[in-house]
Scaffold this active site. Structure first.
Site, short mmCIF file in Angstrom:
data_model
loop_
_atom_site.label_atom_id
_atom_site.label_comp_id
_atom_site.label_asym_id
_atom_site.label_seq_id
_atom_site.Cartn_x
_atom_site.Cartn_y
_atom_site.Cartn_z
N HIS A 117 0.87 -1.19 0.00
CA HIS A 117 0.00 0.00 0.00
C HIS A 117 0.91 1.24 0.00
CE1 HIS A 117 -2.69 3.00 1.88
NE2 HIS A 117 -3.70 2.24 1.48
N ASP A 160 2.83 -5.07 8.10
CA ASP A 160 1.63 -4.26 7.93
C ASP A 160 0.44 -5.23 7.99
OD1 ASP A 160 -0.56 -2.92 7.00
OD2 ASP A 160 0.42 -2.02 5.26
N GLN A 192 -4.64 -5.60 6.73
CA GLN A 192 -5.64 -6.48 6.09
C GLN A 192 -5.63 -7.89 6.67
OE1 GLN A 192 -7.91 -5.43 4.05
NE2 GLN A 192 -7.12 -3.44 3.41
N LYS A 216 -10.49 -0.81 10.40
CA LYS A 216 -10.59 -2.03 9.59
C LYS A 216 -10.85 -3.27 10.44
CE LYS A 216 -7.37 -0.28 6.08
NZ LYS A 216 -8.08 0.05 4.85
N CYS A 251 -4.73 2.46 -3.74
CA CYS A 251 -3.50 2.98 -3.11
C CYS A 251 -2.33 2.02 -3.32
CB CYS A 251 -3.69 3.25 -1.63
SG CYS A 251 -4.85 4.57 -1.31
#
Ligand code: PMP
Length: 404
Positions: free
Chosen positions: A121, A198, A201, A224, A362
């Site tokens: 991202h 990261d 997600q 999220k 993104c």
């Protein structure tokens, strides 16, 4: 899992959009919030609103206690060793910016290298690019294969004596690929290189145990994980965070301030300058407890089944191209159908009440790699159903028919 009960916790899912019940399949962008999270925010402002850490009075202490209890909830959710290793930020983006600024300042000199991947991202690209200008570091990029998987052999070749950090997404927000972070961490640690994950997600879809993974840093966003906007987390091993300088200056991050020189507070406060977003921190803990009550293992198996069903049904559509065909995927499917522009597909699905994401997500460098401008992206949450997937498939077929 009692899906009807779960759905009743999310009133927004009953919204009518252009005469149809909403089908919300844009969970990768943000998740909807259960009633308990929204009610918690209201409750805090009505009953417990006071600045944290600063007052001796009843309300301030109550708010402080709740905020610090929430830090423990996050600690337990990711199984961090200490709650002081949990830093509250605005979200994933701020967590990575904090890392880029503070880590590079302490550990990088001109010519040093940070390794990222082709599927990151923008937050995990541009934050480091800023340090290319400020610190003279260099970014190296792990390529992906035709299935949208990281090429670990290539990663090994990128590692050098100048590599200071590997910063990698756990799950791609475009391809849905679940990266082999255990293997990446092992390879990196064999070279004494720390790893930042990261988890924007992944943390809402699967169990994450930072001690078992042995990752050095991990970041995610509240919005999220069914929590509020404007709050996120940077987890870091104490040994790293203790060496890193503060990111921002202000209240709470200090030990003692004098014009002769200022000392800094201990973890985690050293990295939390100014009045924190404590109402949302407390509501984030509610969201994490809500997920825990359903059970991440049940969530994972339900979502995986739904993802497989959606993937199988999409594959039957003539002219469809699915981007990201790894066996290890999670929640996300990106696709294009024939020559239909992703924006047209998204707009027409919206008219049928179906919310999907369109565009570059993104991840423009990844789009360049794939040779496309954007995709249509479906991203699944545990409140979605097979019936909703069926509505998506019918919707796509209608759009295809419209375009002849
Ligand atoms: N990383 C990944 C993998 C993401 O999917 C996102 C959000 N789309 C981000 C970082 C940025 O998250 P936020 O906008 O919440 O800071």
């Amino acid at each position: 899992m009692d899906i009807d009960k779960i759905r009743s916790d999310f009133p927004i899912l009953s919204t009518t959009v252009y005469g149809n019940t909403l089908v919300y399949l844009d969970n990768g962008a943000t998740t909807q919030k259960p009633k308990c999270v929204v009610e918690e925010i209201e409750k805090i402002y009505y009953t417990t609103n006071a600045n944290v850490h600063r007052g001796v009075h009843y309300l301030s202490q109550k708010a402080t206690d709740l905020a610090e209890e929430s830090r423990v909830v996050v600690q337990q959710y990711i199984n961090a060793e200490h709650s002081r290793e949990v830093i509250f930020t605005k979200g994933t983006t701020e967590s990575i910016n904090l890392m880029a600024h503070s880590f590079c300042r302490q550990f990088c000199k001109e010519g040093d290298e940070i390794i990222i991947s082709a599927m990151e991202h923008h937050a995990n690209i541009v934050s480091w690019q800023l340090q290319e200008t400020i610190k003279g570091i260099k970014l190296k990029v792990i390529p992906i294969n035709e299935k949208g998987e990281l090429m670990l052999d290539e990663m090994k070749k990128l590692i050098s004596s100048k590599t200071r950090l590997i910063s990698i997404t756990h799950v791609s927000n475009v391809l849905g690929t679940v990266n082999p972070i255990e293997e990446i961490i092992e390879i990196a640690h064999n070279h004494d290189i720390p790893v930042l994950i990261d988890a924007a997600q992944s943390v809402q879809h699967m169990v994450i145990d930072v001690q078992k993974l042995d990752c050095d840093f991990l970041v995610f966003s509240g919005h999220k994980v069914y929590g509020p906007n404007g709050v996120g987390v940077l987890y870091g091993k104490e040994k790293w965070l203790n060496q890193m300088p503060p990111y921002q200056g202000g209240g709470e991050m200090i030990g003692h301030v004098s014009f002769k020189g200022t000392t800094f507070n201990e973890l985690p406060f050293k990295f939390e300058a100014g009045t924190p977003n404590y109402p949302d921190v407390i509501a984030l803990a509610k969201a994490l407890n809500y997920i825990k009550n359903i059970g991440l293992d049940s969530i994972k198996s339900y979502e995986d089944e739904l993802l497989q069903y959606c993937s199988d049904e999409l594959s039957k559509i003539e002219g469809i191209r699915i981007f990201g065909t790894s066996e290890k995927k999670c929640s996300v499917i990106s696709f294009l159908v024939g020559n239909i522009h992703h924006y047209d597909m998204g707009m027409l699905l919206d008219k049928m009440g179906i919310a999907v994401r369109t565009g570059h997500h993104c991840a423009q460098p990844l789009m360049e790699e794939l040779g496309i401008e954007g995709t249509v992206r479906v991203s699944i949450a545990f409140y979605n159903t097979k019936k909703e997937v069926d509505r998506l498939i019918t919707g796509i077929k209608r759009v295809v028919a419209m375009f002849g």
